[in-house]
Each structure stands twice: as structure tokens, then as C-alpha cells.
Design an enzyme around this catalytic site. Sequence first.
Site, PDB file in Angstrom:
ATOM      1  N   LEU A   1      11.088 -20.571  -2.676  1.00  0.00           N
ATOM      2  CA  LEU A   1      10.052 -19.676  -2.177  1.00  0.00           C
ATOM      3  C   LEU A   1       8.810 -19.709  -3.064  1.00  0.00           C
ATOM      4  O   LEU A   1       8.900 -19.564  -4.282  1.00  0.00           O
ATOM      5  CB  LEU A   1      10.594 -18.251  -2.111  1.00  0.00           C
TER       6      LEU A   1
ATOM      7  N   SER B   1      -6.776  -5.409  -5.567  1.00  0.00           N
ATOM      8  CA  SER B   1      -7.990  -5.892  -4.914  1.00  0.00           C
ATOM      9  C   SER B   1      -9.175  -5.782  -5.859  1.00  0.00           C
ATOM     10  O   SER B   1      -9.124  -5.074  -6.877  1.00  0.00           O
ATOM     11  CB  SER B   1      -8.264  -5.085  -3.645  1.00  0.00           C
TER      12      SER B   1
ATOM     13  N   ASP C   1       0.824  -1.203   0.000  1.00  0.00           N
ATOM     14  CA  ASP C   1       0.000   0.000   0.000  1.00  0.00           C
ATOM     15  C   ASP C   1       0.862   1.260   0.000  1.00  0.00           C
ATOM     16  O   ASP C   1       1.956   1.280   0.568  1.00  0.00           O
ATOM     17  CB  ASP C   1      -0.904  -0.010   1.235  1.00  0.00           C
TER      18      ASP C   1
ATOM     19  N   HIS D   1       3.117   3.277  -8.996  1.00  0.00           N
ATOM     20  CA  HIS D   1       2.877   1.843  -9.171  1.00  0.00           C
ATOM     21  C   HIS D   1       4.116   1.154  -9.744  1.00  0.00           C
ATOM     22  O   HIS D   1       4.438   0.025  -9.364  1.00  0.00           O
ATOM     23  CB  HIS D   1       1.679   1.617 -10.078  1.00  0.00           C
TER      24      HIS D   1
ATOM     25  N   TRP E   1       2.927   7.868  -2.320  1.00  0.00           N
ATOM     26  CA  TRP E   1       4.358   8.076  -2.526  1.00  0.00           C
ATOM     27  C   TRP E   1       4.582   8.960  -3.759  1.00  0.00           C
ATOM     28  O   TRP E   1       5.371   9.907  -3.715  1.00  0.00           O
ATOM     29  CB  TRP E   1       5.051   6.728  -2.719  1.00  0.00           C
TER      30      TRP E   1
END
Length: 253
Positions: free
Chosen positions: A141, A78, A33, A50, A38
Site C-alpha cells: 500500500l 492543509s 476532519d 488530534h 470530537w
Amino acid sequence: MRMPHLLYGLYERRLAASLPTAQTPRHVGVILDGNRRWARSFGETAATGHRRGADKIAEFLGWAEELGVEVVTLWMLSTDNLARPASELADLLDIIRDAVQDLAESGRWRLRVVGRLDLLPGELADAVRSAAEATKNVQGLQVNVAVGYGGRHEIADAVRSYLKQESATGASLEELAERIDVDDIAAHLYTKGQPDPELVIRTSGELRVGGFLMWQSAHSELYFCEAYWPDFRRVDFLRALRDFSRRERRLGR
């Protein structure tokens, strides 16, 4: 006032060395977020924010890998974000597509896309599916890329999937209503087969999780960081892990 560079580096190394490896969370969820705020702080466009946020992702995954985390879930888009102005959304979707493809092309991490891809433009949905497919044999990972993701949508999808599966065996709705339990729903979540996140981090100072991994985060420790995502540093991550290691996780017992 910022620390001198040498002192900052020393502090970071000592902080990393102080972390008890036995208490490293297996699964860390991150709400990325603050990209737009920013950008505004520098008089830049939302797209610039972004892009800077997307550039931070591989760096963060390297930290997580180095520190022994097994699964990372990144909330990149989202379902609510889909209501943003068309011009901003178009840029954001392009940036997400490029970011996911870059992660796949690195060959370092195994990707899983989680979310309602049917809500996304077909080209983006196909691109992220292909990226995940290309990493299916990568060891190490695991990275869940949450795109078009909403926690309520995930739970609804899990219940729907369970009902379809069981109804195919001839079970009636009454039978299913009688026997469905939490394990049945968990087995149909987007993250099935993975440990639930022990730690959820949200950047930008917002003190809410906004529906992120609603089911899986029932027992997660929450950590809220003031830094916007593009400014999130390794030391911020180390502080989150230190905070996690100091909490007493009784889990109701």
C-alpha cells in the site's frame, strides 16, 4: 440505538462479503476532519482530539490494505490550518510528526509526503522527509501524507515545475504557452505516477472538499460521513465502498 455487539459484527461481515472486489477503488483520498469537534464533545482539548485522530490512521490503513486498495492519500494538514492559533498549531505539528514517524517505523507502507514543506517548520519538514525516505523500498500500500497541502498550491507548483523543466531546454515562454496541455501538468503533480482517486471520503459531516486533490479528483466519487474522524469505524469505510460500488461511473461518456 446501537446494535448489540454480536449483531453489529455479523452486519459488518455481511457488508464486507457483499462488496464486489472488481469495483474496489485503486486510490482512496480521505479528509480527516472533526478531531477538534470530537474533543469538544467530551470536554477535551484540541490536542486530545488530534491525538485520537492520529491513532485512527494505522487502523484505517489496515482496512484499506485488507480490502485491496492500492493508494491512500490522507489530508493531515492543509495550508489553511497553518493559520490556527500558535499554541494549537504547535501541538498539531508535533502530533503529525509522531504519527508519520510511527507509520514509517511500522515498515508496512510506502510513504510519500505531498505538500508545501517549505511552509512548515524545518524540523517537521526534515522529519517527514526522512520518514518517507525510510520506506522507499517497502512494497504494498502506498500512503500519501498530505502535510501543508493545498490543491491550488499543488497546481501552481506543477505549472512552475513544468516551466522550469522546459525553459532549461531553451523553449520560449510563447512556445510553452502554445503547447502546454493537461498531461504536462499531471506529470508534475505531487501524485505523479499514481492513479487518480476514484473515491474521496470526508468525515465530520462537512459537505465540501476544500481544495483536496483539486486536479486529481475531477472524476472522483465523493462520500461524506457524519462521524468525526476519531469515531470513523470499519463499517463506515465499508459503507463508503458499498456506495461507491453502486454508482454508475460514466466519466462523461
